[in-house]
Design an enzyme around this catalytic site. Structure first.
Site, PDB file in Angstrom:
ATOM      1  N   ARG A   1     -35.452  54.642  -2.061  1.00 12.95           N
ATOM      2  CA  ARG A   1     -34.072  54.874  -2.484  1.00 12.95           C
ATOM      3  C   ARG A   1     -33.680  53.766  -3.455  1.00 12.95           C
ATOM      4  O   ARG A   1     -34.006  52.581  -3.212  1.00 12.95           O
ATOM      5  CB  ARG A   1     -33.118  54.856  -1.281  1.00 12.95           C
ATOM      6  CG  ARG A   1     -33.220  56.066  -0.366  1.00 12.95           C
ATOM      7  CD  ARG A   1     -32.747  57.362  -1.037  1.00 12.95           C
ATOM      8  NE  ARG A   1     -32.808  58.494  -0.127  1.00 12.95           N
ATOM      9  CZ  ARG A   1     -33.833  59.346  -0.016  1.00 12.95           C
ATOM     10  NH1 ARG A   1     -34.907  59.183  -0.773  1.00 12.95           N
ATOM     11  NH2 ARG A   1     -33.777  60.356   0.822  1.00 12.95           N
TER      12      ARG A   1
ATOM     13  N   HIS B   1     -36.922  61.496  -9.273  1.00  8.86           N
ATOM     14  CA  HIS B   1     -36.873  61.647  -7.816  1.00  8.86           C
ATOM     15  C   HIS B   1     -37.657  62.878  -7.324  1.00  8.86           C
ATOM     16  O   HIS B   1     -37.077  63.855  -6.832  1.00  8.86           O
ATOM     17  CB  HIS B   1     -35.413  61.705  -7.323  1.00  8.86           C
ATOM     18  CG  HIS B   1     -35.292  61.438  -5.849  1.00  8.86           C
ATOM     19  ND1 HIS B   1     -34.193  60.867  -5.274  1.00  8.86           N
ATOM     20  CD2 HIS B   1     -36.160  61.663  -4.823  1.00  8.86           C
ATOM     21  CE1 HIS B   1     -34.366  60.758  -3.967  1.00  8.86           C
ATOM     22  NE2 HIS B   1     -35.562  61.237  -3.674  1.00  8.86           N
TER      23      HIS B   1
HETATM   24  C1  GLV Z   1     -36.726  62.538  -0.610  1.00  6.99           C
HETATM   25  O1  GLV Z   1     -36.272  61.616  -1.203  1.00  6.99           O
HETATM   26  C2  GLV Z   1     -36.736  62.648   0.809  1.00  6.99           C
HETATM   27  O2  GLV Z   1     -36.121  61.805   1.477  1.00  6.99           O
HETATM   28  O3  GLV Z   1     -37.355  63.575   1.332  1.00  6.99           O
END
Ligand code: GLV
Length: 319
Positions: A234, A282
């Protein structure tokens, strides 16, 4: 005349995600549980009919009228986006995806990003753009120290795969872990020592109150000069402004970033144009319907049978 016993329908599941395909998930879930009604949020009708929710970042207030909810399944591994909500019905259990295929997908990204730095590929990419044959003798993998922060399901597999490449792998986690071939360290007291040895730092921690800006400027400065940073966890675990400044000064040599404090990364952010930064939007690992649906279906059955759930999330703890 013989009668076939009627299987009671497992109930209604509402699906919400801006990133995942509804039909694919619906078919994968119904392949496991043929009686399951799977609906999009705007098809619900009476919210009291909803038994289960499979969600990734649903809008505020999403759960408010779902008074008969029995299970919330987070459509991903990290549950930080659920932690701060005020519409979660009390006592409804939350589970997350725990799927070996998701861990494998994450490990493949981490391997790619780490080996790219270990083999100095950015140097050759830049040299190629200049039309230069810029020989650099490869380093011995064992001389390259990779630190993996976070040794949960995803971090442990990535650390293990990295050591299989002959790299020297250090692991760090909140509580002690053991992984074959990985030098595991635990607790805050050990963190600076691990950072000080990390030629390549791989961040795989959950985002919690304890890990928010864990990698602030002072900790990032503990990394050896020219180290590379890989963040697949994150964005907010790292002080992004400090990381950017250290990348600009060359104190940190390079970064591969899949996650950011604000996503999408705003246009005009200095990270976009930095030659020593690789940005991906992401997707280092995503939930895979065919395999994750089996785990979700098993938990739906457990709820129906009053059995205890697997991959249950403790929102107080944050993961
Ligand atoms: C992606 O970021 C997840 O947490 O699956």
């Amino acid at each position: 005349m013989s009668t076939t016993p009627v299987q009671p329908a497992p109930g209604t599941l509402v699906f919400y995600s801006d990133f995942d395909d509804f039909d694919t998930w619906k078919h994968a879930l119904q392949a496991q549980l043929p009686g399951l009604r799977v609906v999009r949020a705007n098809e619900i009708g009476d919210p009291r009919e909803v038994d289960f929710a499979l969600v990734w970042k649903p809008p505020a207030g999403f759960f408010r009228a779902m008074t008969n909810l029995k299970l919330i399944v987070n459509l991903g591994a990290g549950v930080d986006s659920l932690a701060a909500r005020d519409d979660l019905p009390a006592h409804v259990p939350i589970t997350r995806i725990s799927d070996p295929n998701m861990a494998r997908m994450m490990a493949s990204y981490v391997l790619f990003a780490t080996l790219r730095h270990a083999r100095e590929i950015p140097h050759f990419e830049a040299a190629q753009r200049r039309g230069e044959w810029a020989y650099r003798h490869p380093r011995n993998p064992g001389d390259i120290r990779v630190a993996v922060l976070g040794l949960g399901e995803l971090g442990a597999l990535a650390a293990s795969e990295l050591q299989r490449q002959g790299l020297t792998v250090l692991g760090w986690s909140r509580s002690p872990r053991e992984i074959e071939g990985v030098q595991c360290h635990a607790g805050m007291d050990a963190l600076d020592g691990v950072l000080g040895q990390a030629d390549i730092l791989v961040i795989m921690l959950p985002l919690t109150a304890d890990t928010h800006h864990l990698l602030d400027r002072a900790r990032l400065e503990k990394l050896p000069h020219g180290a590379a940073v890989v963040n697949v966890a994150r964005g907010a675990i790292v002080d992004q402004a400090a990381l950017t400044a250290l990348l600009q000064s060359g104190q940190i040599g390079a970064a591969t970033l899949d996650v950011f404090e604000k996503e999408p990364l705003p246009s005009g952010d200095p990270l976009w144009s930095m030659p020593n930064v690789l940005i991906t939007p992401h997707l280092a690992s995503v939930a895979i319907p065919a395999s994750a649906a089996q785990q979700i279906a098993a938990n739906l059955r457990r709820v129906a049978n009053g059995e205890s759930l697997t991959s249950r999330v403790d929102l107080q703890r944050g993961y």
